[in-house]
Design a protein around this motif. Structure first.
Motif, short mmCIF file in Angstrom:
data_model
loop_
_atom_site.label_atom_id
_atom_site.label_comp_id
_atom_site.label_asym_id
_atom_site.label_seq_id
_atom_site.Cartn_x
_atom_site.Cartn_y
_atom_site.Cartn_z
N PRO A 24 57.71 21.14 9.36
CA PRO A 24 58.15 22.50 8.55
C PRO A 24 57.09 23.82 8.46
N TRP A 25 55.43 22.82 8.84
CA TRP A 25 54.00 23.91 8.51
C TRP A 25 54.69 24.36 9.51
N ASN A 28 56.70 27.56 10.24
CA ASN A 28 57.51 27.63 9.22
C ASN A 28 55.86 29.47 9.75
N HIS A 29 54.85 28.62 10.00
CA HIS A 29 53.56 29.01 10.70
C HIS A 29 53.87 29.86 11.80
N PRO A 41 62.67 30.04 8.80
CA PRO A 41 61.39 29.66 8.03
C PRO A 41 61.19 30.51 7.07
N TYR A 42 59.43 30.66 6.49
CA TYR A 42 59.25 31.59 5.26
C TYR A 42 58.86 32.62 5.92
N ARG A 43 58.93 32.68 7.21
CA ARG A 43 58.01 33.85 8.37
C ARG A 43 58.39 33.83 8.92
N HIS A 52 58.34 38.11 5.87
CA HIS A 52 59.09 36.97 5.20
C HIS A 52 59.83 36.66 3.71
N THR A 56 63.46 31.02 0.97
CA THR A 56 63.28 29.54 2.54
C THR A 56 62.28 29.67 3.34
N CYS A 57 61.88 28.23 3.63
CA CYS A 57 61.01 27.50 4.04
C CYS A 57 61.06 26.27 4.70
N ALA A 58 62.03 26.28 5.78
CA ALA A 58 61.94 25.83 6.76
C ALA A 58 62.22 23.88 6.25
N CYS A 63 59.50 26.26 -1.50
CA CYS A 63 60.17 27.61 -1.42
C CYS A 63 61.24 27.09 -2.88
#
Length: 124
Positions: A24-25, A28-29, A41-43, A52, A56-58, A63
């Motif tokens: 997930p990191w 998101n990145h 993803p978050y972004r 953003h 949601t955050c993958a 989140c």
């Protein structure tokens, strides 16, 4: 160093990189979706800008997993896509008519009739 050891080292590096792509990191990145539900993803990156969403955050678990926003798709215009790792891309929409300049918000289709809102990061 022998060539066998060098090849083995290269294989390990490739396998670690492939495994990291599903974290997930990383999603998101870098702004791509993971396969499956809650993979957005978050972004995301759209039209040269970052957006953003706190909904949601993958799949990271930190989140506020809010329910998706139902929306009438004919009132929207597709303006891009969020790539998905080993899956179909998620379309990115904005209101119709398309606003001039950079849109302050965009919607990403998470499923049939289900959208997640993203807000512009860093001001206009």
């Amino acid at each position: 160093m022998s060539w066998k050891r060098a090849v083995a080292g290269a294989v390990v590096v490739v396998l670690l990189a492939a495994g990291a792509a599903f974290l997930p990191w990383t999603a998101n990145h870098f702004g791509y979706a993971l396969p499956g539900e809650d993979g957005l993803p978050y972004r995301i990156h759209h039209a040269g800008r970052d957006y953003h969403s706190s909904a949601t955050c993958a799949g990271a678990g930190w989140c506020e997993t809010a329910p998706c926003v139902p929306r009438d798709e004919p009132s929207l215009t597709q303006v891009g896509e969020v790539a998905t790792l080993f899956g179909a891309a998620h379309p990115v929409f904005t209101a119709r008519p398309v606003p001039e300049g950079t849109p302050l918000t965009v919607l990403v289709r998470a499923g049939p009739g289900c959208f997640v809102g993203y807000a512009l990061m860093g001001g206009s």
